[in-house]
Design an enzyme around this catalytic site. Sequence first.
Site, PDB file in Angstrom:
ATOM      1  CB  CYS A 161      42.554  39.142  50.996  1.00 60.17           C
ATOM      2  SG  CYS A 161      42.533  38.345  49.389  1.00 60.17           S
TER       3      CYS A 161
ATOM      4  CD  GLU B   8      43.092  39.036  42.728  1.00 55.82           C
ATOM      5  OE1 GLU B   8      42.711  40.104  43.224  1.00 55.82           O
ATOM      6  OE2 GLU B   8      43.784  38.209  43.338  1.00 55.82           O
TER       7      GLU B   8
END
Lengths: 653, 653
Positions: free
Chosen positions: B414, B318
């Site tokens: 998240c 990521e």
Amino acid sequence: MLQTTRPVPLKQVSINDSYWSPYEKLVRQTVIPYQWDALNDRIPDAEPSYAIRNFRIAAGLEKGEYGGMVFQDSDLAKWLEAVGYWLTGHDDPELEQIADAAIDLVGQAQQEDGYLGTFFTIKEPGKRWTNLHDCHELYCAGHMMEAAVAYYKGTGKRKLLDIMCRFADHIDDTFGPEPGKIQGYDGHQEIELALVKLYQVTGNEKYLKLSQFFIDERGKAPNFLVQEWESRGRTSHWAQGITGKPNVEYNQAHLPVREQKAATGHAVRAVYMYTAMADLAAQNGDQSLLDACRTLWDNMVSRQMYITGGIGSTHHGEAFSFDYDLPNDTVYAETCASIGLIFFAHRMLQIEPDGQYADVLERALYNNVVGSMSSDGKHFFYVNPLEVWPQASEKNPGLHHVKPIRQKWFACSCCPPNLARLLTSLGEYIYSSSDNAVYTHLYMGSQAQIDVGGASVGLKQETNYPWDGEVKLTLALEEAKRFKLALRIPAWCEGAAIRINGESKQEELVMEKGYAVVELNWQDGDVIQLTLPLEVQIIEANPQVRANAGKAALQRGPVVYCLEEADNGSVLASVSVSTETEFKARFDGELLGGGIVIEGEGYKDSDSGWQGGELYRPIRRQAGRIALRAIPYSMWGNRGKGEMTVWFRTRSS
Amino acid sequence: MLQTTRPVPLKQVSINDSYWSPYEKLVRQTVIPYQWDALNDRIPDAEPSYAIRNFRIAAGLEKGEYGGMVFQDSDLAKWLEAVGYWLTGHDDPELEQIADAAIDLVGQAQQEDGYLGTFFTIKEPGKRWTNLHDCHELYCAGHMMEAAVAYYKGTGKRKLLDIMCRFADHIDDTFGPEPGKIQGYDGHQEIELALVKLYQVTGNEKYLKLSQFFIDERGKAPNFLVQEWESRGRTSHWAQGITGKPNVEYNQAHLPVREQKAATGHAVRAVYMYTAMADLAAQNGDQSLLDACRTLWDNMVSRQMYITGGIGSTHHGEAFSFDYDLPNDTVYAETCASIGLIFFAHRMLQIEPDGQYADVLERALYNNVVGSMSSDGKHFFYVNPLEVWPQASEKNPGLHHVKPIRQKWFACSCCPPNLARLLTSLGEYIYSSSDNAVYTHLYMGSQAQIDVGGASVGLKQETNYPWDGEVKLTLALEEAKRFKLALRIPAWCEGAAIRINGESKQEELVMEKGYAVVELNWQDGDVIQLTLPLEVQIIEANPQVRANAGKAALQRGPVVYCLEEADNGSVLASVSVSTETEFKARFDGELLGGGIVIEGEGYKDSDSGWQGGELYRPIRRQAGRIALRAIPYSMWGNRGKGEMTVWFRTRSS
């Protein structure tokens, strides 16, 4: 038998060609010795192979641990196969002695019951045949069978053939429909095609039947590979602990082979399987299997093949993804997969001489396959990208598999020896014949002795193909003979012309599925001159291939071209080309042994005004003219690290 | 203090805006209750969160195993933070009661010594602080500190604040330069910025010092995260057995922060750290830290940011990859990363009111961030692609992370609560002030009470931005006051005009770093009218961005547009647009709650002649005219699965 023609045996063909002979020489002088050093762990700074060492340990000649991949034996097998092909046409006692010793070693590593496989012999002696999904036991067997056949044909020596027949007998005792045998198959197809070769050379039908069993069994429900995983306790050779259910589409075992409609899963497994399917269809006159071959062929070449003849568009599983998904940068296009594609095409070509098979064979051969080796014969591509940005290969993990320069050797080093065995057996791919016809599939300088309905026809081919489209064929006949001479006219070619003994014969020529067929009562010394006009072609891709939208590539004859940073600077994405451009082809003797380069005018987006460091602005893009130079794709990456692209942007005019 | 301005506190700003109020309503009526259900594992067919259950087990109220990710506590924290912001401006006793009960639960889960963290409390009680690299202990602490500060500011209730001060004290006893303390830091930055907030609300300098310690310690040699891995026995939370040495560039711990020159590693970690660095630079007048912030900002926004304000171009980790590597299809551009970018921009904006910070903030907000949520408030994107081919997302494993439609909830969830906390605190981002100036950074209908040099200035903003560029500001003053009113003129805007009480004031206007500044002795009721002409702009990318070569995107004001298959059919890669096209902007009330669409003429490559199934042919590409329709990027993917692209091919004319 569904077969229409037979390939001309390798020992009846010798290549003498300005393009291919240097490759043959490179293979003998560099690739074979280099790979022998690699198999013996003697290449400095390269990953050790452990292949020979494993055999020595299995033979009890050395102590130690098994090293390398579970399928490491196959590297020696492919090397021996290459040597076998080489020895078919060449006296080479020094090499033959090395190979004989290696075969002795293989024999010493064979177990009492005929089993051969260093991994299970050394490392997991009790676990033979418990993990066919992962462990490549039958795959390695298949490669050694191919080596045995090649070595026997090349040298007349039966030792490796006998070893492998013993092993094949052991496998036949272990696998099959009968109670008590394993009703299964390998996770990596290969033995299926090898068993057909073993049958062809021994005449033992047991081997043909076993091959058919493996093919017919594959993909039946309940799935063998899943059941095997269950009975193994859901473990994998490749991961610790309990693993997920195998995705058997990867192994082309999701459906019975006759029900498979699209090329899917691991590309090398796929094409090795399709090759065996074609072999079995031909040998057994199995029409349903042939239909499956045609369906899979069509899907693969008309929806899932790169212009370079590369197949397998994703590195995740080295696999096919889906129709028209042919990204140029994240591509896989493994060398071995294109070699397998050549095998499949070659088998289909014998069933039915249709130019489409030879066109694909030629495309893969002159581009993806030849391009995988460096001009020094010591560096190889495993992945053959159509677009490279070296920084991205280094810094974007999604592109780590794409190497901007050829590598010395690989931990999984299937490709270099695969290339060696293809290049040493190339003579087999040029011609085939039937009772009343001789087919010329490929154009390369060669001398062949071809059986046609009992007669032996000498055929000498002279050409500078692929740089030049003039081909001269001279017949040598003991006595005049009437037969069809079929010359492949590639699909890319317009305006092919044939002269016989200096006279144009367009009117006597019949086109049959991509072949110009002339039936005459041929005389000794007849000369056939074929002219294949080689024009620079600007090629577009099917608009479903999103990766190539608005782009074009250059091709001249079978040779696909690319732009390199070395010639055209960076950023190659800034280059665009008018579709009206008149490109010129020119022989450049300075380029890596010489080759035709393509030159013309292009455009390059100006980067002026961008120095301030902004990323986005209202468009004011301007392009200036530049001189473009494209080189054959097969030659890319030989002049240091740089950008490369096959597809470039076109300008609407 | 390096800070030039202070944000106007959330409780002094209320939003009343045709664009944003529906989002606020959606957050309160749908997102907050939906996420509460998610935290309680009450969403059918979605992955369970386990967050509340973990706290109940840690509190001794329930028996069971720990569930979810190691950082699952942070989901509750972000939810509580969002509720805290919501309660700042709204009486909402029902919601407050639920949140109070959740806070009671957090208190019950806190250990005797102040430690809070359900993973180590339930699952590995003896192993606190032994795997900071993987286990997010300080990260979760940070999020709960942010929640505590928000909840205290919103409700005046100290309970969670006290809990978190106790935990902060415990952390301060555990970490620091003193002998016997851990000289280390978290693998995932977050606590650094949270401790600054805790300091700001409590005045306890210990927290500020601890934050500074974490930042200063990071990246020093020998590397803490590597040493920790060694002393842990080279294990990882994320893998079995012995693992490789951590690549601490992923954690931005490869160099001391002041020596880092380019944004690298996991994008969310990076921007959370940069935010804390800016906080500390401002609080402590730390010029070297500010210089590092500027360097990292410049690199990120001028070389590694998508036009949508997305950052982090690879899903591997990521993470950022490298300069100008901004692929549109394999992109990551995580929602949380853009939210973190907004945090960083907001901090930089207080240090120095420079329009570039607000421009980026606005770009991320109106595009990547808002686009991550569906119009129903119940579906979210974690990854925000700029180009989608749904089949490729399904069938090419390299694109599995790119979802063509928003998902319900994620195992690592998240992003949705991060979005909720941003949208509920949006009021804080509109204005800031100093002793003699009021800054308007964002244009949204709102009512604010702003402190300027002791006086309280009422400022009412009315606008239909971003669809319309007319902004009306009305001042409410108890008595006349001289101060500077600074209005941001976005970088994309040409020809902005200001009228004061109906009169043009171009001549009295001074441009300062992207702000139009008017200094007057302002009177109660003064009306400032700002006109920001909103033109459709055709945008190009820096030619170093190879992914966008020959392409353009549409932007109107801060809003980036995209083409969808729903409007333009498939294949979107076949679409091209002349750079001379006159696009028209039109309000479409039918489109997902209403928005400006862009319409114009484009071209589409014909697919005629391709039905035969071939893949390549000599080029004869022809394009026909089509009507194109682009919608705001933030609205994509709400009308079923289909292709989408932000960047389209341009035609040279």
